[in-house]
Structure formats: C-alpha cells, structure tokens
Design a protein around this motif. Structure first.
Motif, short mmCIF file in Angstrom:
data_model
loop_
_atom_site.label_atom_id
_atom_site.label_comp_id
_atom_site.label_asym_id
_atom_site.label_seq_id
_atom_site.Cartn_x
_atom_site.Cartn_y
_atom_site.Cartn_z
N ILE A 20 0.82 -1.21 0.00
CA ILE A 20 0.00 0.00 0.00
C ILE A 20 0.86 1.26 0.00
O ILE A 20 0.68 2.15 -0.83
N CYS A 21 1.84 1.34 0.95
CA CYS A 21 2.62 2.57 1.07
C CYS A 21 4.06 2.42 0.61
O CYS A 21 4.75 3.43 0.41
N GLY A 22 4.56 1.20 0.45
CA GLY A 22 5.91 0.98 -0.03
C GLY A 22 6.98 1.01 1.05
O GLY A 22 8.15 0.86 0.74
N GLN A 23 6.61 1.19 2.32
CA GLN A 23 7.60 1.25 3.39
C GLN A 23 7.98 -0.15 3.83
O GLN A 23 7.18 -1.07 3.82
N MET A 24 9.25 -0.26 4.27
CA MET A 24 9.75 -1.54 4.80
C MET A 24 9.30 -1.67 6.26
O MET A 24 9.05 -0.68 6.93
N GLY A 25 9.19 -2.88 6.75
CA GLY A 25 8.91 -3.11 8.16
C GLY A 25 7.50 -3.59 8.46
O GLY A 25 7.22 -3.99 9.58
N HIS A 26 6.61 -3.52 7.53
CA HIS A 26 5.27 -4.05 7.75
C HIS A 26 4.67 -4.47 6.41
O HIS A 26 5.18 -4.12 5.36
N GLN A 27 3.61 -5.24 6.50
CA GLN A 27 2.90 -5.69 5.31
C GLN A 27 1.60 -4.89 5.17
O GLN A 27 1.24 -4.12 6.05
N GLN A 30 -1.01 -4.64 8.04
CA GLN A 30 -0.73 -3.80 9.20
C GLN A 30 -0.48 -2.34 8.81
O GLN A 30 -0.05 -1.55 9.64
N CYS A 31 -0.70 -1.97 7.58
CA CYS A 31 -0.39 -0.61 7.11
C CYS A 31 -1.35 0.40 7.73
O CYS A 31 -2.57 0.26 7.63
N THR A 32 -0.77 1.43 8.39
CA THR A 32 -1.60 2.47 9.01
C THR A 32 -2.09 3.49 8.00
O THR A 32 -3.04 4.21 8.26
N SER A 33 -1.45 3.58 6.85
CA SER A 33 -1.90 4.53 5.84
C SER A 33 -2.72 3.87 4.75
O SER A 33 -2.98 4.47 3.72
N GLY A 34 -3.12 2.64 4.97
CA GLY A 34 -3.89 1.91 3.97
C GLY A 34 -5.34 2.34 3.92
O GLY A 34 -5.85 3.02 4.81
#
Length: 159
Positions: A20-27, A30-34
C-alpha cells in the motif's frame, strides 16, 4: 510476487515492502496509511480476544451432546420404510427376512456398544489434559496453575 501486486505497486519499491505505502517493516495488513477497513470486512467479533479453551471444558461440552438412541432408531426405521416404499418393496417382509438371516448367522447381529463410564465432573476451576509422552491424564487449577496427577475433589486444597 504475484502479478496483481506488481501491477498495483510502484516498481521502485523493495519487493518485501508494504503493497500500500511501499515502506519496509510491515505488510499491507498492518499498514496504518492503507485504505482497507478491516473491521468493515470482518466485523468487530474478529478483533475480540478470546480466552483459552481447556481440554476438560471440551470434554464437558461433548458429554452434553447426548444422543437419544431410541429416537435415532425410530427415525432410521421411518426413513428405511419410506425408501422401501419408493422402491416398491414391502418393508415388513424385509424385516422378517432380516430376522431369519440373523437367526441363521448370529455374527450378523448388531452388537450394542458398551455404555460409557460416567465420571463426576471436575470441581470448579480445575482442568484436565493428557501428558504428551505417556498419555496419562493430569489435572491443574486454572487460576493458580497448580498441577497434580491425582483427580482433584471438592476438598482438594488450592495453594
């Protein structure tokens, strides 16, 4: 990575990054900006933590599911009679033939299963499970986590 993920994400993102956001460390789950509203999809019950289920509680639930053998036999005979009538057969004649065959060969008779041994329920707060190595039952107090091999009684001290 599956094709539908490749099509929806920026090609410059790391393959292990969030879809969703492209950040490392979560899928993505669990994305908070999803934009996925998981509560709407699965409902509030999916996010409620449930307590542990003990083996002794499962045994107690199974004992509550008592089968009425007489009612089951009556319904089975009604079903068999209906099937015989559909096939154009005489159900009473089939029963008489079965009795004759049973008299000729006693090995064909249906044997009743022995009645299960009724045990007293465990005192309140106690659970039972089997030792994985010996399959011997052991008991524990759910609140204090005290374990013992002997079946507890209402007078068993809880320390």
């Amino acid at each position: 990575m599956e094709m539908h993920h490749k099509l929806r994400r920026d090609p410059s993102w790391h393959p292990s990054a969030c879809n969703i956001c492209g950040q490392m460390g979560h899928q993505a789950a669990q994305c908070t900006s999803g934009t996925v509203n998981w509560r709407q999809i699965y409902g509030d019950k999916a996010f409620i933590l449930r307590g542990p289920v003990y083996w002794s509680d499962e045994l107690a639930r199974k004992k509550l599911k008592v089968v009425d053998a007489a009612d089951l036999e009556r319904r089975a005979k009604e079903y068999a009679k209906g099937q015989a009538e559909k096939a154009g057969m005489n159900f009473e004649e089939i029963l008489k033939n079965a009795e004759v065959l049973n008299a000729q060969d006693p090995a064909l008779t249906i044997k009743q299963a022995p009645a299960p041994v009724e045990e007293e329920p465990l005192p309140a707060g106690w659970g039972m499970t089997l030792d994985p190595t010996t399959s011997k039952p052991y008991y524990w107090h759910k609140k204090t986590q005290k374990t013992m091999w002997e079946r507890p009684t209402a007078e068993t001290p809880i320390n």
